[in-house]
Design a protein around this motif. Structure first.
Motif, PDB file in Angstrom:
ATOM      1  N   UNK A   1      31.921 -25.475  67.231  1.00 38.82           N
ATOM      2  CA  UNK A   1      32.500 -26.758  66.798  1.00 38.82           C
ATOM      3  C   UNK A   1      31.375 -27.709  66.339  1.00 38.82           C
ATOM      4  N   UNK A   2      31.594 -28.389  65.219  1.00 40.74           N
ATOM      5  CA  UNK A   2      30.589 -29.342  64.728  1.00 40.74           C
ATOM      6  C   UNK A   2      30.519 -30.555  65.643  1.00 40.74           C
ATOM      7  N   UNK A   3      29.316 -31.141  65.707  1.00 38.27           N
ATOM      8  CA  UNK A   3      29.152 -32.376  66.489  1.00 38.27           C
ATOM      9  C   UNK A   3      29.569 -33.581  65.667  1.00 38.27           C
ATOM     10  N   UNK A   4      29.143 -33.559  64.390  1.00 40.51           N
ATOM     11  CA  UNK A   4      29.454 -34.714  63.539  1.00 40.51           C
ATOM     12  C   UNK A   4      30.302 -34.251  62.349  1.00 40.51           C
ATOM     13  N   UNK A   5      31.384 -34.972  62.127  1.00 42.08           N
ATOM     14  CA  UNK A   5      32.243 -34.698  60.970  1.00 42.08           C
ATOM     15  C   UNK A   5      32.151 -35.929  60.078  1.00 42.08           C
ATOM     16  N   UNK A   6      31.421 -35.758  58.984  1.00 41.58           N
ATOM     17  CA  UNK A   6      31.049 -36.885  58.128  1.00 41.58           C
ATOM     18  C   UNK A   6      31.926 -36.871  56.879  1.00 41.58           C
ATOM     19  N   UNK A   7      32.668 -37.945  56.667  1.00 38.36           N
ATOM     20  CA  UNK A   7      33.503 -38.009  55.469  1.00 38.36           C
ATOM     21  C   UNK A   7      32.799 -38.858  54.414  1.00 38.36           C
ATOM     22  N   UNK A   8      32.825 -38.372  53.179  1.00 39.74           N
ATOM     23  CA  UNK A   8      32.299 -39.161  52.058  1.00 39.74           C
ATOM     24  C   UNK A   8      33.476 -39.417  51.135  1.00 39.74           C
ATOM     25  N   UNK A   9      33.907 -40.681  51.108  1.00 33.29           N
ATOM     26  CA  UNK A   9      35.078 -41.008  50.310  1.00 33.29           C
ATOM     27  C   UNK A   9      34.743 -42.117  49.304  1.00 33.29           C
ATOM     28  N   UNK A  23      23.378 -34.752  50.693  1.00 37.99           N
ATOM     29  CA  UNK A  23      23.405 -35.098  52.118  1.00 37.99           C
ATOM     30  C   UNK A  23      23.558 -33.822  52.958  1.00 37.99           C
ATOM     31  N   UNK A  24      24.497 -32.980  52.560  1.00 40.56           N
ATOM     32  CA  UNK A  24      24.729 -31.738  53.307  1.00 40.56           C
ATOM     33  C   UNK A  24      23.476 -30.874  53.288  1.00 40.56           C
ATOM     34  N   UNK A  25      22.801 -30.835  52.145  1.00 40.20           N
ATOM     35  CA  UNK A  25      21.613 -29.994  52.079  1.00 40.20           C
ATOM     36  C   UNK A  25      20.504 -30.564  52.971  1.00 40.20           C
ATOM     37  N   UNK A  26      20.351 -31.895  52.992  1.00 40.67           N
ATOM     38  CA  UNK A  26      19.302 -32.496  53.848  1.00 40.67           C
ATOM     39  C   UNK A  26      19.612 -32.322  55.326  1.00 40.67           C
ATOM     40  N   UNK A  27      20.889 -32.315  55.675  1.00 35.05           N
ATOM     41  CA  UNK A  27      21.264 -32.186  57.093  1.00 35.05           C
ATOM     42  C   UNK A  27      21.455 -30.723  57.499  1.00 35.05           C
ATOM     43  N   UNK A  28      21.318 -29.838  56.530  1.00 33.28           N
ATOM     44  CA  UNK A  28      21.670 -28.427  56.735  1.00 33.28           C
ATOM     45  C   UNK A  28      23.092 -28.327  57.299  1.00 33.28           C
ATOM     46  N   UNK A  29      23.992 -29.086  56.678  1.00 34.11           N
ATOM     47  CA  UNK A  29      25.382 -29.152  57.147  1.00 34.11           C
ATOM     48  C   UNK A  29      26.273 -28.221  56.342  1.00 34.11           C
ATOM     49  N   UNK A  30      27.428 -27.955  56.889  1.00 39.26           N
ATOM     50  CA  UNK A  30      28.457 -27.262  56.126  1.00 39.26           C
ATOM     51  C   UNK A  30      29.043 -28.285  55.148  1.00 39.26           C
ATOM     52  N   UNK A  73      29.594 -23.488  62.783  1.00 41.02           N
ATOM     53  CA  UNK A  73      28.417 -23.111  63.592  1.00 41.02           C
ATOM     54  C   UNK A  73      27.268 -24.100  63.395  1.00 41.02           C
ATOM     55  N   UNK A  74      27.436 -25.009  62.434  1.00 35.17           N
ATOM     56  CA  UNK A  74      26.376 -25.975  62.152  1.00 35.17           C
ATOM     57  C   UNK A  74      26.592 -27.220  63.015  1.00 35.17           C
ATOM     58  N   UNK A  75      25.568 -28.085  63.038  1.00 37.43           N
ATOM     59  CA  UNK A  75      25.724 -29.336  63.790  1.00 37.43           C
ATOM     60  C   UNK A  75      26.684 -30.291  63.053  1.00 37.43           C
ATOM     61  N   UNK A  76      26.579 -30.286  61.732  1.00 35.72           N
ATOM     62  CA  UNK A  76      27.326 -31.266  60.937  1.00 35.72           C
ATOM     63  C   UNK A  76      28.198 -30.594  59.880  1.00 35.72           C
ATOM     64  N   UNK A  77      29.296 -31.272  59.556  1.00 37.18           N
ATOM     65  CA  UNK A  77      30.054 -30.892  58.368  1.00 37.18           C
ATOM     66  C   UNK A  77      30.223 -32.151  57.517  1.00 37.18           C
ATOM     67  N   UNK A  78      30.042 -32.000  56.221  1.00 34.81           N
ATOM     68  CA  UNK A  78      30.229 -33.117  55.291  1.00 34.81           C
ATOM     69  C   UNK A  78      31.474 -32.816  54.455  1.00 34.81           C
ATOM     70  N   UNK A  79      32.470 -33.706  54.537  1.00 30.22           N
ATOM     71  CA  UNK A  79      33.718 -33.515  53.797  1.00 30.22           C
ATOM     72  C   UNK A  79      33.758 -34.506  52.638  1.00 30.22           C
ATOM     73  N   UNK A  80      33.905 -33.971  51.446  1.00 32.61           N
ATOM     74  CA  UNK A  80      33.816 -34.761  50.208  1.00 32.61           C
ATOM     75  C   UNK A  80      35.177 -34.829  49.517  1.00 32.61           C
ATOM     76  N   UNK A  81      35.724 -36.040  49.423  1.00 31.31           N
ATOM     77  CA  UNK A  81      36.981 -36.187  48.679  1.00 31.31           C
ATOM     78  C   UNK A  81      37.596 -37.557  48.883  1.00 31.31           C
ATOM     79  N   UNK A  82      38.293 -38.045  47.847  1.00 30.20           N
ATOM     80  CA  UNK A  82      38.817 -39.409  47.960  1.00 30.20           C
ATOM     81  C   UNK A  82      40.017 -39.500  48.899  1.00 30.20           C
ATOM     82  N   UNK A  83      40.579 -38.365  49.302  1.00 28.02           N
ATOM     83  CA  UNK A  83      41.669 -38.430  50.283  1.00 28.02           C
ATOM     84  C   UNK A  83      41.262 -37.803  51.623  1.00 28.02           C
TER      85      UNK A  83
END
Ligand SMILES: Nc1ncnc2c1ncn2[C@@H]1O[C@H](COP(=O)(O)OP(=O)(O)O)[C@@H](O)[C@H]1O
Ligand SMILES: [Mg+2]
Length: 195
Positions: A1-9, A23-30, A73-83
């Motif tokens: 489970x990811x620790x941080x779920x980061x939304x970019x809206x 951002x995802x590449x710098x954080x090595x995030x999904x 399996x990563x620490x972070x996931x970055x979710x990209x979308x206006x909704x």
């Protein structure tokens, strides 16, 4: 489970995908792009020809996004979308970044992206009237929301600001822009707010 779920809206063309990818590449995030996710997983209910966009099944999307976060399996996931605020389960999202761009600049970006007519004016009105920020604040308490004025900044600068914001997220502000007031002062409101 990811620790941080980061939304970019933010409004279409504001720069979400460019920022979220770096951002995802710098954080090595999904990295999850919601449009690609919906297309890839067959969650498209239809197409909105007038707006040139897809209509997704938000209920199934929520279930699938939960699976992604829980199996991540990563620490972070970055979710990209206006909704993103509508399809990421509320209790999972930890940081919501709402990107804002000066409507004069955003109009240019939209034209470069090929937007015109109703689609352009409708999306520009959304930015002027803070639609994505309001959507986020209707669902999340303001402590989880960070609004960033990205006008005139390059992608690298914006990602640096986001990385800085994590260090003291509590200090992140909302209400950092006032496009209505600004356009009115500049005498541009009637030209840019057409609906
Ligand atoms: N900070 C920026 N400075 C200049 N151009 C940018 C910036 N961010 C994005 N762009 C360009 O603007 C367009 C829209 O960006 P994109 O990231 O696809 O936005 P969104 O995902 O919000 O629709 C793309 O052509 C992209 O290359
Ligand atoms: Mg995008």
């Amino acid at each position: 489970m990811c620790e941080r779920v980061i939304l970019v809206t933010g409004t279409p063309c504001v720069g979400k995908t460019s920022v979220a990818r770096l951002l995802a590449s710098k954080l090595d995030a999904l990295y999850v792009n919601l449009t690609d996710f919906a297309l890839g997983k067959n969650l498209v209910l239809g197409r909105d020809d007038e707006r040139g966009s897809i209509i997704v099944d938000e209920n199934i999307m929520r279930i699938r996004i939960r699976e992604v976060v829980e199996h991540c399996k990563k620490r972070d996931v970055v979710v990209d979308g206006h909704y993103a605020v509508f399809v990421v389960p509320e209790e999972l999202a930890t940081h919501i970044f709402v990107l804002r761009r000066d409507p004069v600049e955003l109009r240019r970006f939209m034209e470069q992206c090929g937007f015109s007519g109703c689609k352009l004016w409708e999306n520009l009105a959304s930015e002027i009237l803070d639609a994505c920020l309001c959507d986020a604040l209707n669902i999340y308490e303001k402590e989880r929301v960070c609004e960033l004025d990205v006008s005139g900044k390059n992608v690298e600068e914006i990602v640096c600001e986001i990385l800085e914001a994590f260090k003291n997220f509590g200090e992140c502000r909302i209400g950092v822009v006032d496009w209505l007031g600004k356009l009115e002062r500049e005498g541009l409101l009637e030209e840019l707010l057409r609906i």
